[in-house]
Design a protein around this motif. Structure first.
Motif, PDB file in Angstrom:
ATOM      1  N   LEU A 784       1.058  -1.316  -0.271  1.00 38.70           N
ATOM      2  CA  LEU A 784       0.104   0.255   0.125  1.00 38.70           C
ATOM      3  C   LEU A 784       1.026   1.359  -0.212  1.00 38.70           C
ATOM      4  CD1 LEU A 784      -3.425  -1.118   2.491  1.00 38.70           C
ATOM      5  CD2 LEU A 784      -3.254  -0.819  -0.054  1.00 38.70           C
ATOM      6  N   LEU A 785       1.447   0.750   1.185  1.00 42.22           N
ATOM      7  CA  LEU A 785       2.515   2.774   0.713  1.00 42.22           C
ATOM      8  C   LEU A 785       3.400   2.715  -0.817  1.00 42.22           C
ATOM      9  CD1 LEU A 785       5.479   1.775   4.263  1.00 42.22           C
ATOM     10  CD2 LEU A 785       3.376   3.856   3.415  1.00 42.22           C
ATOM     11  N   ALA A 786       3.869   1.631  -0.898  1.00 42.58           N
ATOM     12  CA  ALA A 786       4.387   1.757  -2.704  1.00 42.58           C
ATOM     13  C   ALA A 786       3.319   1.845  -3.854  1.00 42.58           C
ATOM     14  CB  ALA A 786       5.115  -0.036  -3.223  1.00 42.58           C
ATOM     15  N   ALA A 787       2.042   1.999  -3.064  1.00 40.53           N
ATOM     16  CA  ALA A 787       1.306   2.234  -4.413  1.00 40.53           C
ATOM     17  C   ALA A 787       0.856   3.611  -3.792  1.00 40.53           C
ATOM     18  CB  ALA A 787      -0.373   1.421  -3.950  1.00 40.53           C
ATOM     19  N   SER A 788       0.837   4.295  -2.797  1.00 37.84           N
ATOM     20  CA  SER A 788       1.199   5.787  -2.724  1.00 37.84           C
ATOM     21  C   SER A 788       2.250   6.128  -3.471  1.00 37.84           C
ATOM     22  CB  SER A 788       0.794   5.811  -1.087  1.00 37.84           C
ATOM     23  OG  SER A 788      -0.236   5.107   0.000  1.00 37.84           O
ATOM     24  N   ALA A 789       3.555   5.660  -3.152  1.00 44.46           N
ATOM     25  CA  ALA A 789       4.213   6.188  -3.871  1.00 44.46           C
ATOM     26  C   ALA A 789       4.426   6.294  -5.798  1.00 44.46           C
ATOM     27  CB  ALA A 789       5.147   6.121  -3.083  1.00 44.46           C
ATOM     28  N   GLN A 790       3.556   5.295  -5.866  1.00 41.52           N
ATOM     29  CA  GLN A 790       3.294   5.483  -7.485  1.00 41.52           C
ATOM     30  C   GLN A 790       2.755   6.341  -7.676  1.00 41.52           C
ATOM     31  OE1 GLN A 790       2.629   1.400  -8.134  1.00 41.52           O
ATOM     32  NE2 GLN A 790       4.469   0.428  -7.578  1.00 41.52           N
ATOM     33  N   ILE A 791       1.571   6.860  -6.786  1.00 44.48           N
ATOM     34  CA  ILE A 791       0.947   7.941  -7.741  1.00 44.48           C
ATOM     35  C   ILE A 791       1.199   9.573  -7.167  1.00 44.48           C
ATOM     36  CG2 ILE A 791      -1.489   8.872  -6.653  1.00 44.48           C
ATOM     37  CD1 ILE A 791      -1.773   6.610  -7.662  1.00 44.48           C
ATOM     38  N   LEU A 792       2.192   9.268  -6.157  1.00 46.28           N
ATOM     39  CA  LEU A 792       3.202  10.656  -6.143  1.00 46.28           C
ATOM     40  C   LEU A 792       3.473  10.566  -7.161  1.00 46.28           C
ATOM     41  CD1 LEU A 792       3.549  10.279  -2.019  1.00 46.28           C
ATOM     42  CD2 LEU A 792       1.857  11.715  -2.868  1.00 46.28           C
ATOM     43  N   ALA A 793       4.742   9.672  -7.320  1.00 48.34           N
ATOM     44  CA  ALA A 793       5.173   9.946  -8.512  1.00 48.34           C
ATOM     45  C   ALA A 793       4.732  10.256  -9.638  1.00 48.34           C
ATOM     46  CB  ALA A 793       6.019   8.485  -8.357  1.00 48.34           C
ATOM     47  N   ASP A 794       3.337   9.767 -10.258  1.00 50.23           N
ATOM     48  CA  ASP A 794       2.868   9.860 -11.294  1.00 50.23           C
ATOM     49  C   ASP A 794       2.623  11.640 -11.529  1.00 50.23           C
ATOM     50  OD1 ASP A 794       3.246   7.699 -12.122  1.00 50.23           O
ATOM     51  OD2 ASP A 794       1.043   6.564 -11.875  1.00 50.23           O
ATOM     52  N   GLY A 795       2.045  12.311 -10.192  1.00 51.22           N
ATOM     53  CA  GLY A 795       1.589  13.437 -10.179  1.00 51.22           C
ATOM     54  C   GLY A 795       2.566  15.001  -9.864  1.00 51.22           C
ATOM     55  N   LEU A 796       3.863  13.806  -9.323  1.00 53.23           N
ATOM     56  CA  LEU A 796       4.762  15.317  -8.603  1.00 53.23           C
ATOM     57  C   LEU A 796       5.938  15.514  -9.738  1.00 53.23           C
ATOM     58  CD1 LEU A 796       4.178  14.638  -4.829  1.00 53.23           C
ATOM     59  CD2 LEU A 796       3.125  16.453  -6.252  1.00 53.23           C
ATOM     60  N   THR A 797       7.118  16.203 -10.009  1.00 49.69           N
ATOM     61  CA  THR A 797       8.090  16.342 -10.043  1.00 49.69           C
ATOM     62  C   THR A 797       9.150  16.642  -9.385  1.00 49.69           C
ATOM     63  OG1 THR A 797       8.213  18.839 -10.940  1.00 49.69           O
ATOM     64  CG2 THR A 797       7.618  17.233 -12.585  1.00 49.69           C
ATOM     65  N   ARG A 798       8.769  17.041  -8.233  1.00 44.43           N
ATOM     66  CA  ARG A 798       9.180  17.718  -6.745  1.00 44.43           C
ATOM     67  C   ARG A 798       8.499  17.205  -5.505  1.00 44.43           C
ATOM     68  NH1 ARG A 798       9.208  23.297  -7.972  1.00 44.43           N
ATOM     69  NH2 ARG A 798       6.925  22.507  -9.377  1.00 44.43           N
ATOM     70  N   ALA A 799       9.343  16.785  -4.535  1.00 44.12           N
ATOM     71  CA  ALA A 799       8.701  16.006  -3.485  1.00 44.12           C
ATOM     72  C   ALA A 799      10.036  16.411  -1.825  1.00 44.12           C
ATOM     73  CB  ALA A 799       7.884  15.078  -3.894  1.00 44.12           C
ATOM     74  N   VAL A 800       9.304  16.205  -1.007  1.00 43.49           N
ATOM     75  CA  VAL A 800      10.401  16.373   0.408  1.00 43.49           C
ATOM     76  C   VAL A 800       9.317  14.764   0.991  1.00 43.49           C
ATOM     77  CG1 VAL A 800      11.565  16.989   2.132  1.00 43.49           C
ATOM     78  CG2 VAL A 800      10.239  18.845  -0.130  1.00 43.49           C
ATOM     79  N   LEU A 801      10.328  14.194   1.898  1.00 41.58           N
ATOM     80  CA  LEU A 801       9.208  12.956   2.170  1.00 41.58           C
ATOM     81  C   LEU A 801      10.087  13.311   3.548  1.00 41.58           C
ATOM     82  CD1 LEU A 801      10.273  10.194  -0.203  1.00 41.58           C
ATOM     83  CD2 LEU A 801       7.876  11.390  -0.280  1.00 41.58           C
ATOM     84  N   TYR A 802       8.861  12.620   4.471  1.00 35.69           N
ATOM     85  CA  TYR A 802       9.889  12.340   6.148  1.00 35.69           C
ATOM     86  C   TYR A 802       8.425  11.251   7.075  1.00 35.69           C
ATOM     87  CZ  TYR A 802       5.022  15.937   7.494  1.00 35.69           C
ATOM     88  OH  TYR A 802       3.529  16.075   7.694  1.00 35.69           O
ATOM     89  N   ASP A 803       8.768  11.107   7.725  1.00 35.03           N
ATOM     90  CA  ASP A 803       8.268  10.599   8.679  1.00 35.03           C
ATOM     91  C   ASP A 803       7.457  10.750  10.034  1.00 35.03           C
ATOM     92  OD1 ASP A 803       9.461   8.089   7.392  1.00 35.03           O
ATOM     93  OD2 ASP A 803      11.096   7.882   8.184  1.00 35.03           O
ATOM     94  N   ASP A 804       6.400  10.133  10.479  1.00 34.04           N
ATOM     95  CA  ASP A 804       5.711  10.212  11.440  1.00 34.04           C
ATOM     96  C   ASP A 804       6.364  10.598  12.212  1.00 34.04           C
ATOM     97  OD1 ASP A 804       3.454  10.899   9.336  1.00 34.04           O
ATOM     98  OD2 ASP A 804       2.210   8.743  10.825  1.00 34.04           O
ATOM     99  N   GLY A 805       5.808  11.793  13.673  1.00 33.61           N
ATOM    100  CA  GLY A 805       6.315  10.941  15.320  1.00 33.61           C
ATOM    101  C   GLY A 805       5.911   9.652  15.536  1.00 33.61           C
ATOM    102  N   ASP A 806       4.816   9.188  15.386  1.00 34.04           N
ATOM    103  CA  ASP A 806       4.635   7.889  15.797  1.00 34.04           C
ATOM    104  C   ASP A 806       5.091   7.075  14.446  1.00 34.04           C
ATOM    105  OD1 ASP A 806       4.293   5.907  16.408  1.00 34.04           O
ATOM    106  OD2 ASP A 806       1.816   6.227  16.967  1.00 34.04           O
ATOM    107  N   THR A 807       5.971   6.321  14.869  1.00 38.43           N
ATOM    108  CA  THR A 807       6.709   5.746  13.418  1.00 38.43           C
ATOM    109  C   THR A 807       5.754   4.362  13.421  1.00 38.43           C
ATOM    110  OG1 THR A 807       7.889   4.162  15.175  1.00 38.43           O
ATOM    111  CG2 THR A 807       9.336   6.597  13.615  1.00 38.43           C
TER     112      THR A 807
END
Length: 916
Positions: A784-807
């Motif tokens: 599911l994380l991979a599917a979300s990443a693919q959606i982001l890649a299709d819709g963006l040219t620039r992205a900043v990724l960070y993790d939740d405080g609660d991992t």
């Protein structure tokens, strides 16, 4: 084999409509083994628990479980049935059980029904499961003794202590027959009946309208007798005494025999009757604590009349504790035989109390325990007729003389009690009262009881049982009220929070107070009373238990439903927004079909005659009415959607059904061939002039829910236009501006929601002017994380990724590393960076965003993100950040005007899923 965890499902759940417990059981050394692998196991187990032979199991007939044992079944399944049988042996009447694999070898969830009124905090289920595990292990090891009798007795006593008493049980049963919701507090006799503004409270036979002054008056026997005596009520002559000397002086003034009783006593404790000598009075005074009432003892029989709301509802003659000889049994044996009656228990847990052969009983009987009373001889063990000392009762309700009824009505009114037990000493309750005058009364009222016990009326030894619980409930809920307030439950994968907030806003007109639970907290009349993820049963109970709330709108999420059950029994309206991939791999959910099974519980618990609001554009939601447990034929089905040409929708409307749809740029109420326009889609708050069609779908769902509860079309349209997303729906599609840069905030955290959000931004800014600062929750499965990443890649040219405080169980940086890898795999030239925390991510993202572009911010928690953006100077940007190029929308008639018989309207099909 051991129990790893235990959780309580306090309301309807995915397994059954009643409370249950779910125990995580690890078989350990028994993993992979079956009962047929262990020589003699079945025979030893049946010797220990013969009742297992009656268990049906999947066969549907007695003996089914034994067949499974002989053919071979796993030991988690055996533990389930042993626990059910032990429950029956201690008087805990439950029958439902199920054992399912967790997917790990040797790990099972054992689901067991709980009594509906058992305390949510009860230790009994856990104790029973431990006993079941011990018995299965002992039987496996070759032992044949079964569960020790002492342990069963201990469990039975424990369950009895936690159980409600007969009075509370009668009130609960009467309320449930009326359909009134009941919620018990801990292991107390305190119960809440009804919801919101119709909520009432009862503690045994005391209600929230019982006068505190009346309780204090009834609790002071001297004050009671003086108050009644001065009002002309016949009471025994007497007075208060603070010492043995004063008590003896009263004896001399009154003459014997007298009664000595504690001034503030109850349940017949330390009441001494028939006293004639100073020594007897002194001793009784000391035994009662020194602060006593001394009264002349009236002749006649003991009666109790129960008054509820000024009406006589039951009367009983009370008979003191006694046994009747048979010419063979000793006194001790007669007491034992009497106590063997299953109706008798310790204290007030059962309808009768066990007899006690103590020094007082032996003194009154004039016998020793080994004496043998003659056949037919009555041996009295107590002077007082209280049930709490082992007495019994005979119903005399139909014999009460009108004089007695009028007397008791006056007494209850004088003391000021809505529920009162009035104790009388009369020659015969069926006879007229003796005339009163200057002479001292020879019959009359001897006591008034607040919070009277109901046992003597519920289960008299002789005569007809009286449903006094129903009388109390009728007084609390006159006119046949069921104590409920209008209730909407909202679930789905995306859009739950927005639809909940919109529906609450639409229903909040006309001064009605709406209580709401959402992902962000619990709100009453728009004010936060508890900030947290409040989509589970405890939060629902907060709203339903609030006496200010007139309407409840409850966001109901998967997690709370699975882990704790629903927080209500029935709703008037159930809304399912959509069902799409999210949370898979959690709580035993492996596929969308599993998720649909969970969401369906909300549809199942819409009451008969209630309304089920479903998204016609979602295939999984469309399948819900066909589920047997949903029983859609008993509900009013209302669809909502963005495609008016949907075949399911057109068929539904062809049958005269109702739907809320988008047609030619308008939100429309459709019923059969009639169309009523409500609001232009471009004017829907949060839809950004039509760029966010999912916002239109959310609005349609909320409108359908509000209309189902009677909101007028004109009111709904007006209230919808007044909805301010930045204020009323913060963090969901919220637009801010910082200098020349737009900032778009949303809680999208699954593929469908991310795709919907990016489509909205592309419509507003184009496909190459979007930057994102994104976090995704760590408890999502890798695919599911991979599917979300693919959606982001299709819709963006620039992205900043960070993790939740609660991992959420992930290693620090694990999620952002996985997402970056998947994005680069999908789009090798994407500019992707990683940041430490949301502050760094937003700052970095702003650095990548050029003037006129938009930064999409996906956040973990709204409050700290909002505070940080305010620090940076971001301000609300309104609902039209750009001037999008959109085709003109054909005008429709004003809101409220019907269009009937017109040609079918056509609009482009849009199937975006809304997001929270």
């Amino acid at each position: 084999m051991k129990i790893e965890s235990l959780r309580r499902l306090r309301g309807p759940n995915v397994y059954l409509s009643r409370p249950a417990v779910v125990a995580r059981l690890r078989l350990e050394e028994l993993t992979g083994r079956e009962t047929s692998d262990v020589t003699g196991f079945t025979e030893r187990l049946l010797r220990a628990l013969p009742g297992l032979a009656e268990h049906h199991c999947a066969a549907g007939a007695a003996g089914g479980f034994v067949s499974r044992l002989r053919g071979g079944t796993y030991f988690g399944h055996v533990t389930e049935h042993v626990c059910l049988e032990l429950s029956q042996l201690i008087g805990r009447d439950v029958s439902f059980g199920r054992t399912v694999s967790t997917g790990e070898p040797g790990s099972y969830d054992v689901i067991l029904e709980c009594p509906v009124d058992e305390s949510p905090e009860s230790r009994v289920p856990g104790e029973l499961l431990e006993a079941a595990v011990d018995l299965v292990l002992a039987t496996h090891a070759g032992q044949t003794g079964g569960t020790p009798a002492a342990r069963l007795e201990e469990l039975a006593a424990f369950a009895e202590r936690e159980a409600t008493g007969p009075s509370t049980r009668a009130i609960i049963a009467a309320a449930r027959r009326r359909g009134i919701p009941v919620e018990r507090f801990d292991d107390l006799s305190l119960v809440r009946l009804g919801w919101g503004t119709r909520r009432r409270m009862a503690w045994a036979a005391m209600t929230d309208r019982t006068s505190g002054v009346g309780i204090d008056i009834a609790g002071d026997k001297h004050v009671t007798r003086r108050l009644l005596g001065e009002a002309g009520i016949p009471v025994a002559a007497g007075g208060a005494a603070g010492s043995p000397g004063e008590a003896v002086r009263l004896l001399r003034d009154l003459g014997g025999p007298v009664v000595v009783k504690p001034r503030h006593g109850s349940q017949g404790r330390h009441v001494a009757l028939g006293l004639t000598t100073p020594g007897e009075v002194e001793r009784a005074c000391r035994d009662a604590g020194g602060d006593v009432v001394v009264e002349r003892q009236l002749d006649g029989r003991d009666y109790r009349v129960l008054m509820v709301a000024g009406e006589m509802v039951a009367a009983a003659e009370r008979i003191a504790a006694h046994v009747v000889g048979d010419g063979r049994s000793t006194l001790a044996e007669l007491v034992g035989l009497t106590n063997a009656d299953p109706r008798r228990g310790v204290g007030h847990s059962r309808v009768l109390t066990r007899l006690t052969l103590d020094a007082e009983a032996l003194r009154l009987a004039g016998r020793e325990p080994a004496d043998v009373p003659a056949d037919g001889e009555t041996v009295w063990l107590r002077e007082g007729a209280n049930l709490s000392t082992g007495g019994t009762s005979r119903d005399v309700t139909d014999r009460v003389h009108p004089d007695v009824t009028r007397l008791c009505q006056r007494v209850a009114a004088l003391v000021g009690l809505d529920i009162a037990g009035i104790d009388l000493r009369l020659p015969d309750i069926a006879a007229p009262l003796p005339p009163t005058g200057e002479d001292e009364p020879t019959a009359g009222v001897i006591e008034v009881n607040a919070v009277p016990g109901l046992r003597m009326h519920l289960a008299p030894v002789r005569g007809r049982a009286r449903d006094v619980g129903d009388a109390i409930v009728r007084a609390m809920f006159p006119g046949g009220s069921d104590g409920r307030i209008p209730t909407v439950a909202v679930t789905g994968t995306n859009g739950k929070t927005t639809v909940t907030r919109l529906a609450a806003h639409l229903l909040g007109g006309n001064g009605r107070t709406v209580g709401t639970t959402t992902t962000d907290g619990v709100f009453v009349d728009g004010r936060a009373i508890h900030l947290a993820d409040a989509t589970g049963p405890r939060s629902a109970q907060q709203v339903l238990g609030d006496p200010q709330v007139e309407v409840a709108v409850l966001e109901t999420a998967r997690g709370g439903l699975l882990r704790r059950g629903l927080g209500y029994d029935w709703s008037d309206v159930g809304v399912i927004t959509n069902i799409t991939a999210d949370h898979l791999g959690q709580d035993g959910l492996d596929a969308i079909e599993d998720l649909a099974h969970v969401k369906a519980v909300v549809a199942e618990r819409v009451r008969d005659g209630g309304t089920l609001v479903l998204n016609v554009d979602d295939p999984w939601v469309r399948s819900l009415p066909g589920r047997p447990r949903v029983r859609a034929d008993r509900k009013r089905l209302v669809w909502f959607g963005l495609d008016p040409a949907n075949p399911v929708l057109t068929e539904h409307l062809g049958r005269g059904g109702t739907a809320y749809v988008l047609q030619d740029g308008w939100l429309v109420q459709a019923t059969g061939a009639r169309r009523t326009p409500l609001l232009r889609s471009a004017e829907v708050p949060g839809a950004y002039g039509g760029a966010a069609p999912h916002a239109v779908a959310n609005a349609l769902a909320a409108i359908a829910a509000a209309r189902a509860l009677g909101a007028r079309t004109e009111t709904v349209a007006a209230r919808l236009g007044e909805f301010e997303p930045a204020v009323d729906n913060p963090g969901r599609g919220t637009l801010l501006r910082l200098g020349d840069v737009s900032i778009f905030l949303d809680y999208a955290h699954n593929p469908a929601a991310l795709a919907t959000t990016l489509r909205t931004l592309h419509r507003l800014w184009g496909t190459d002017r979007c930057v994102a600062a994104v976090t995704l929750p760590g408890d999502r499965r890798d695919d599911l994380l991979a599917a979300s990443a693919q959606i982001l890649a299709d819709g963006l040219t620039r992205a900043v990724l960070y993790d939740d405080g609660d991992t959420r169980g992930r290693a620090p940086g694990e999620v952002s590393t996985l997402v970056e890898r998947e994005m680069r795999s999908r789009r090798p030239l994407i500019r992707a960076a990683r940041a430490e925390g949301f502050r760094d991510a937003v700052t970095t993202g702003l650095g990548l965003t050029a003037p006129g572009e938009v930064l999409l911010v996906i956040y973990e928690k709204w409050a700290p993100m909002r505070a940080f953006l305010e620090e940076l100077g971001a301000v609300p940007a309104g609902t039209h950040p750009v001037l999008p190029s959109t085709p003109a929308v054909r005008a429709m008639p004003q809101v409220g005007r019907d269009l009937t018989g017109s040609a079918p309207m056509v609009s482009k099909s849009v199937t975006d899923h809304g997001h929270s």
